[in-house]
Design a protein around this motif. Structure first.
Motif, PDB file in Angstrom:
ATOM      1  N   GLY A   1      28.662  63.495  60.940  1.00  0.00           N
ATOM      2  CA  GLY A   1      30.023  63.812  61.338  1.00  0.00           C
ATOM      3  C   GLY A   1      31.055  63.169  60.438  1.00  0.00           C
ATOM      4  N   ALA A   2      30.624  62.684  59.273  1.00  0.00           N
ATOM      5  CA  ALA A   2      31.552  62.026  58.353  1.00  0.00           C
ATOM      6  C   ALA A   2      32.537  63.034  57.780  1.00  0.00           C
ATOM      7  CB  ALA A   2      30.768  61.371  57.213  1.00  0.00           C
ATOM      8  N   PRO A   3      33.730  62.579  57.412  1.00  0.00           N
ATOM      9  CA  PRO A   3      34.718  63.498  56.841  1.00  0.00           C
ATOM     10  C   PRO A   3      34.226  64.099  55.530  1.00  0.00           C
ATOM     11  CG  PRO A   3      35.385  61.194  56.561  1.00  0.00           C
ATOM     12  CD  PRO A   3      34.226  61.195  57.505  1.00  0.00           C
ATOM     13  N   LYS A   4      34.637  65.342  55.260  1.00  0.00           N
ATOM     14  CA  LYS A   4      34.237  66.007  54.030  1.00  0.00           C
ATOM     15  C   LYS A   4      35.133  65.530  52.893  1.00  0.00           C
ATOM     16  CE  LYS A   4      32.422  70.133  56.323  1.00  0.00           C
ATOM     17  NZ  LYS A   4      32.506  71.601  56.464  1.00  0.00           N
ATOM     18  N   LEU A   5      34.521  64.784  51.995  1.00  0.00           N
ATOM     19  CA  LEU A   5      35.266  64.187  50.898  1.00  0.00           C
ATOM     20  C   LEU A   5      34.659  64.616  49.576  1.00  0.00           C
ATOM     21  CD1 LEU A   5      35.503  60.552  52.333  1.00  0.00           C
ATOM     22  CD2 LEU A   5      37.128  62.430  52.628  1.00  0.00           C
ATOM     23  N   GLN A   6      35.432  64.452  48.521  1.00  0.00           N
ATOM     24  CA  GLN A   6      34.934  64.763  47.190  1.00  0.00           C
ATOM     25  C   GLN A   6      35.226  63.609  46.249  1.00  0.00           C
ATOM     26  OE1 GLN A   6      37.040  67.962  45.208  1.00  0.00           O
ATOM     27  NE2 GLN A   6      38.899  67.580  46.348  1.00  0.00           N
ATOM     28  N   LEU A   7      34.344  63.418  45.294  1.00  0.00           N
ATOM     29  CA  LEU A   7      34.506  62.373  44.290  1.00  0.00           C
ATOM     30  C   LEU A   7      35.291  62.951  43.120  1.00  0.00           C
ATOM     31  CD1 LEU A   7      31.797  59.893  43.101  1.00  0.00           C
ATOM     32  CD2 LEU A   7      33.207  61.107  41.436  1.00  0.00           C
ATOM     33  N   LEU A   8      36.401  62.325  42.790  1.00  0.00           N
ATOM     34  CA  LEU A   8      37.217  62.799  41.665  1.00  0.00           C
ATOM     35  C   LEU A   8      36.788  62.166  40.354  1.00  0.00           C
ATOM     36  CD1 LEU A   8      40.848  62.907  43.114  1.00  0.00           C
ATOM     37  CD2 LEU A   8      39.198  64.761  42.903  1.00  0.00           C
ATOM     38  N   THR A   9      36.544  60.853  40.384  1.00  0.00           N
ATOM     39  CA  THR A   9      36.143  60.165  39.156  1.00  0.00           C
ATOM     40  C   THR A   9      35.594  58.787  39.481  1.00  0.00           C
ATOM     41  OG1 THR A   9      36.903  59.508  36.931  1.00  0.00           O
ATOM     42  CG2 THR A   9      38.393  59.076  38.760  1.00  0.00           C
ATOM     43  N   GLN A  10      34.870  58.220  38.533  1.00  0.00           N
ATOM     44  CA  GLN A  10      34.442  56.834  38.651  1.00  0.00           C
ATOM     45  C   GLN A  10      35.508  55.938  38.036  1.00  0.00           C
ATOM     46  OE1 GLN A  10      30.535  56.455  36.885  1.00  0.00           O
ATOM     47  NE2 GLN A  10      29.534  57.148  38.750  1.00  0.00           N
ATOM     48  N   LEU A  11      35.639  54.757  38.599  1.00  0.00           N
ATOM     49  CA  LEU A  11      36.630  53.803  38.105  1.00  0.00           C
ATOM     50  C   LEU A  11      35.912  52.649  37.388  1.00  0.00           C
ATOM     51  CD1 LEU A  11      38.911  53.828  41.276  1.00  0.00           C
ATOM     52  CD2 LEU A  11      39.114  55.236  39.223  1.00  0.00           C
ATOM     53  N   HIS A  12      36.268  51.435  37.704  1.00  0.00           N
ATOM     54  CA  HIS A  12      35.682  50.260  37.061  1.00  0.00           C
ATOM     55  C   HIS A  12      34.372  49.835  37.745  1.00  0.00           C
ATOM     56  CE1 HIS A  12      38.261  49.047  40.420  1.00  0.00           C
ATOM     57  NE2 HIS A  12      37.347  48.116  40.636  1.00  0.00           N
ATOM     58  N   GLU A  13      33.579  49.043  37.030  1.00  0.00           N
ATOM     59  CA  GLU A  13      32.383  48.471  37.649  1.00  0.00           C
ATOM     60  C   GLU A  13      32.786  47.412  38.669  1.00  0.00           C
ATOM     61  OE1 GLU A  13      29.695  46.904  34.734  1.00  0.00           O
ATOM     62  OE2 GLU A  13      28.570  48.779  34.645  1.00  0.00           O
ATOM     63  N   GLU A  14      32.025  47.329  39.744  1.00  0.00           N
ATOM     64  CA  GLU A  14      32.280  46.313  40.757  1.00  0.00           C
ATOM     65  C   GLU A  14      31.061  45.406  40.884  1.00  0.00           C
ATOM     66  OE1 GLU A  14      33.884  47.905  44.420  1.00  0.00           O
ATOM     67  OE2 GLU A  14      35.833  47.733  43.434  1.00  0.00           O
ATOM     68  N   TYR A  15      31.328  44.192  41.339  1.00  0.00           N
ATOM     69  CA  TYR A  15      30.288  43.180  41.440  1.00  0.00           C
ATOM     70  C   TYR A  15      30.302  42.555  42.826  1.00  0.00           C
ATOM     71  CZ  TYR A  15      30.456  43.508  36.339  1.00  0.00           C
ATOM     72  OH  TYR A  15      30.438  43.972  35.056  1.00  0.00           O
ATOM     73  N   ALA A  16      29.129  42.107  43.248  1.00  0.00           N
ATOM     74  CA  ALA A  16      29.024  41.348  44.495  1.00  0.00           C
ATOM     75  C   ALA A  16      29.030  39.873  44.119  1.00  0.00           C
ATOM     76  CB  ALA A  16      27.743  41.710  45.233  1.00  0.00           C
ATOM     77  N   TYR A  17      30.064  39.172  44.549  1.00  0.00           N
ATOM     78  CA  TYR A  17      30.209  37.752  44.237  1.00  0.00           C
ATOM     79  C   TYR A  17      29.804  36.912  45.445  1.00  0.00           C
ATOM     80  CZ  TYR A  17      33.171  39.413  40.387  1.00  0.00           C
ATOM     81  OH  TYR A  17      33.663  40.047  39.269  1.00  0.00           O
ATOM     82  N   LEU A  18      29.029  35.861  45.194  1.00  0.00           N
ATOM     83  CA  LEU A  18      28.655  34.919  46.243  1.00  0.00           C
ATOM     84  C   LEU A  18      29.339  33.592  45.952  1.00  0.00           C
ATOM     85  CD1 LEU A  18      26.729  34.653  48.744  1.00  0.00           C
ATOM     86  CD2 LEU A  18      25.127  33.520  47.185  1.00  0.00           C
ATOM     87  N   LEU A  19      30.267  33.210  46.822  1.00  0.00           N
ATOM     88  CA  LEU A  19      30.963  31.931  46.688  1.00  0.00           C
ATOM     89  C   LEU A  19      30.488  31.013  47.801  1.00  0.00           C
ATOM     90  CD1 LEU A  19      33.120  34.241  45.641  1.00  0.00           C
ATOM     91  CD2 LEU A  19      34.591  32.245  45.415  1.00  0.00           C
ATOM     92  N   CYS A  20      30.061  29.811  47.420  1.00  0.00           N
ATOM     93  CA  CYS A  20      29.460  28.892  48.396  1.00  0.00           C
ATOM     94  C   CYS A  20      30.129  27.518  48.374  1.00  0.00           C
ATOM     95  CB  CYS A  20      27.974  28.712  48.102  1.00  0.00           C
ATOM     96  SG  CYS A  20      27.020  30.239  48.202  1.00  0.00           S
ATOM     97  N   ASN A  21      30.032  26.846  49.489  1.00  0.00           N
ATOM     98  CA  ASN A  21      30.465  25.455  49.573  1.00  0.00           C
ATOM     99  C   ASN A  21      29.582  24.625  48.635  1.00  0.00           C
ATOM    100  OD1 ASN A  21      30.358  22.609  50.673  1.00  0.00           O
ATOM    101  ND2 ASN A  21      31.978  23.483  51.955  1.00  0.00           N
ATOM    102  N   ARG A  22      30.202  23.819  47.780  1.00  0.00           N
ATOM    103  CA  ARG A  22      29.446  23.051  46.790  1.00  0.00           C
ATOM    104  C   ARG A  22      28.402  22.149  47.433  1.00  0.00           C
ATOM    105  NH1 ARG A  22      30.680  22.891  41.512  1.00  0.00           N
ATOM    106  NH2 ARG A  22      32.602  23.921  40.812  1.00  0.00           N
ATOM    107  N   ALA A  23      28.757  21.573  48.567  1.00  0.00           N
ATOM    108  CA  ALA A  23      27.847  20.638  49.226  1.00  0.00           C
ATOM    109  C   ALA A  23      26.583  21.322  49.733  1.00  0.00           C
ATOM    110  CB  ALA A  23      28.564  19.943  50.375  1.00  0.00           C
TER     111      ALA A  23
END
Length: 213
Positions: free
Chosen positions: A103-125
């Protein structure tokens, strides 16, 4: 730690012909993300370019509204409801809707943009070296924004061992960062974005003595 996710994509409602629709419309809405985020910067540049092109062709520029949001899931929801016509979206969210969105909305892809990354930020301790920690331990992890939440869900689908850990949703990157820096709760946050984003360059840099990438 960072991992490549994929290229962010620009989505539109089904049947929209770009840029002809921008020239014909009186008003358009681009749903983005956080006010200082890359998606909002991209939308601002896109709006300015449409206005410039319209003026060059002797046309009245459309009113293009940039609507900030809580992230990719809200962007897709707005497209489906007709509350927006364009939206940059994290690739994991686009994939999730294509594969699992009954039931998801009908969408279309127009173009690719920039690369994305998954960043993990942690408490130093906490001395956590990589996301593998959450594959091997029963721990809590803050997922920042709807895009990171979907990315985590995708990782769990690919490797059930990640299900050992519990994701905690937080819409605000700043709030999530403060929680991790303070310690005593979830030791890390997961944040998905492109390179050179202000959250890492500015916000996280201010807490570099307490938080590590």
């Amino acid at each position: 730690m960072k991992r490549v996710v994929a290229a962010a994509v620009l989505l539109a409602v089904q049947g929209l012909v770009w840029p002809a629709v921008a020239e014909a419309a009186d008003q358009m809405v681009i749903s983005t993300g956080s006010p200082k985020g890359v998606y909002t910067k991209y939308a601002t540049a896109l709006r300015d370019k449409v206005v410039e092109m319209a003026k060059m062709r002797g046309l009245t520029p459309p009113e293009i509204i940039i609507a900030t949001s809580n992230g990719s899931l809200e962007n897709v929801t707005r497209l489906g409801k007709g509350e927006a016509q364009l939206a940059p979206v994290q690739p994991d969210v686009w994939y999730h809707f294509k594969e699992h969105g009954k039931g998801a909305p009908k969408l279309q892809l127009l173009t690719q943009l920039h690369e994305e990354y998954a960043y993990l930020l942690c408490n130093r301790a906490a001395k956590i070296a990589s996301v593998d920690y959450f594959e091997k331990n029963n721990a809590e992890l803050i997922t920042v924004g709807s895009g990171a939440a979907v990315t985590w869900r995708a990782w769990v689908e690919l490797d059930k061992d990640y299900a050992r850990s519990k994701p905690i949703f937080e819409a605000s990157p700043a709030v999530a960062l403060q929680k991790v820096a303070a310690g005593g709760g979830a030791p890390c946050l997961l944040y998905v974005a492109g390179l050179n984003n202000d959250f890492l360059k500015v916000d996280a840099a201010k807490l570099a003595d307490k938080v590590v990438l």
